[in-house]
Design a protein around this motif. Structure first.
Motif, short mmCIF file in Angstrom:
data_model
loop_
_atom_site.label_atom_id
_atom_site.label_comp_id
_atom_site.label_asym_id
_atom_site.label_seq_id
_atom_site.Cartn_x
_atom_site.Cartn_y
_atom_site.Cartn_z
N VAL A 28 0.84 -1.20 0.00
CA VAL A 28 0.00 0.00 0.00
C VAL A 28 0.88 1.25 0.00
N THR A 29 1.93 1.25 0.79
CA THR A 29 2.85 2.39 0.83
C THR A 29 3.49 2.63 -0.53
N ILE A 30 3.94 1.56 -1.18
CA ILE A 30 4.55 1.67 -2.51
C ILE A 30 3.53 2.21 -3.50
N ALA A 31 2.30 1.71 -3.44
CA ALA A 31 1.26 2.14 -4.37
C ALA A 31 0.93 3.62 -4.18
N ALA A 58 -2.17 -6.43 -5.89
CA ALA A 58 -2.92 -5.47 -6.69
C ALA A 58 -3.57 -4.51 -5.70
N VAL A 59 -3.12 -3.26 -5.72
CA VAL A 59 -3.60 -2.25 -4.78
C VAL A 59 -4.46 -1.25 -5.54
N SER A 60 -5.73 -1.16 -5.17
CA SER A 60 -6.66 -0.21 -5.79
C SER A 60 -6.81 0.99 -4.86
N LEU A 61 -6.60 2.17 -5.41
CA LEU A 61 -6.69 3.42 -4.65
C LEU A 61 -7.75 4.29 -5.32
N ALA A 62 -8.69 4.82 -4.55
CA ALA A 62 -9.79 5.58 -5.16
C ALA A 62 -10.25 6.73 -4.28
N THR A 63 -10.83 7.73 -4.93
CA THR A 63 -11.55 8.78 -4.22
C THR A 63 -13.04 8.51 -4.42
N VAL A 64 -13.87 9.12 -3.57
CA VAL A 64 -15.30 8.86 -3.60
C VAL A 64 -16.05 10.17 -3.85
N ALA A 69 -20.19 7.14 -5.48
CA ALA A 69 -19.52 6.42 -6.57
C ALA A 69 -18.01 6.66 -6.51
N LEU A 70 -17.25 5.68 -6.96
CA LEU A 70 -15.80 5.84 -7.02
C LEU A 70 -15.46 6.78 -8.16
N GLU A 71 -14.56 7.73 -7.89
CA GLU A 71 -14.16 8.67 -8.94
C GLU A 71 -12.78 8.30 -9.47
N ARG A 72 -11.79 8.86 -8.91
CA ARG A 72 -10.43 8.61 -9.36
C ARG A 72 -10.01 7.23 -8.87
N VAL A 73 -9.68 6.35 -9.79
CA VAL A 73 -9.28 5.00 -9.41
C VAL A 73 -7.95 4.67 -10.08
N THR A 74 -7.01 4.21 -9.28
CA THR A 74 -5.72 3.76 -9.78
C THR A 74 -5.44 2.39 -9.21
N VAL A 75 -5.05 1.46 -10.06
CA VAL A 75 -4.66 0.12 -9.62
C VAL A 75 -3.16 -0.02 -9.87
N VAL A 76 -2.43 -0.32 -8.81
CA VAL A 76 -0.99 -0.50 -8.90
C VAL A 76 -0.69 -1.96 -8.61
N VAL A 77 0.00 -2.62 -9.54
CA VAL A 77 0.36 -4.03 -9.39
C VAL A 77 1.83 -4.09 -8.99
N ILE A 78 2.08 -4.74 -7.85
CA ILE A 78 3.42 -4.75 -7.25
C ILE A 78 3.90 -6.19 -7.07
N ASP A 79 5.12 -6.47 -7.51
CA ASP A 79 5.71 -7.79 -7.34
C ASP A 79 5.86 -8.05 -5.84
N LYS A 81 7.47 -10.27 -4.30
CA LYS A 81 8.81 -10.74 -3.90
C LYS A 81 9.81 -9.59 -3.85
N THR A 82 9.73 -8.67 -4.84
CA THR A 82 10.75 -7.62 -4.95
C THR A 82 10.27 -6.23 -4.58
N GLY A 83 8.96 -5.99 -4.63
CA GLY A 83 8.43 -4.66 -4.37
C GLY A 83 8.43 -3.76 -5.58
N GLU A 84 8.82 -4.29 -6.74
CA GLU A 84 8.84 -3.49 -7.96
C GLU A 84 7.43 -3.29 -8.49
N VAL A 85 7.17 -2.08 -8.99
CA VAL A 85 5.87 -1.78 -9.59
C VAL A 85 5.88 -2.38 -10.99
N GLY A 86 4.93 -3.28 -11.26
CA GLY A 86 4.86 -3.94 -12.54
C GLY A 86 3.89 -3.29 -13.50
N GLU A 87 2.89 -2.60 -12.94
CA GLU A 87 1.84 -2.05 -13.79
C GLU A 87 1.07 -0.98 -13.01
#
Length: 92
Positions: A28-31, A58-64, A69-79, A81-87
């Motif tokens: 969550v911190t990385i996202a 897969a970390v989903s971050l959103a405003t309401v 309704a959810l407005e701003r939505v960002t999904v950050v996919v993090i490995d 094992k390594t903590g690297e952001v993949g997507e």
């Protein structure tokens, strides 16, 4: 019989290692570092991807909106094992 025991041991070791490098809180911190707004909702899922079933957070971050309704939505996919952001996927 020995081959079956060895196979069971290897499977149990690989299952126990899923997501043990990067915690959910660390993910969550990385996202949150990838966005420029303060999320009001955070949802986290551990999923496996690829042929070797590598674990990812897969970390989903959103405003309401005022309507709920959810407005701003960002999904950050993090490995996991390594903590690297993949997507990073951004929506509205």
């Amino acid at each position: 019989m020995l081959a079956v025991l060895l196979a069971a041991f290897l499977v149990s070791k690989s299952c126990g290692a899923v997501g043990d490098e990067i915690s959910q809180e660390q993910a969550v911190t990385i996202a949150k570092e990838q966005i420029d707004y303060k999320p009001e909702r955070v949802m986290v899922r551990l999923l496996k991807r690829g042929v070797k079933s590598r674990p990812y957070w897969a970390v989903s971050l959103a405003t309401v909106a005022d309507t709920g309704a959810l407005e701003r939505v960002t999904v950050v996919v993090i490995d996991a094992k390594t903590g690297e952001v993949g997507e990073i996927r951004r929506g509205s």
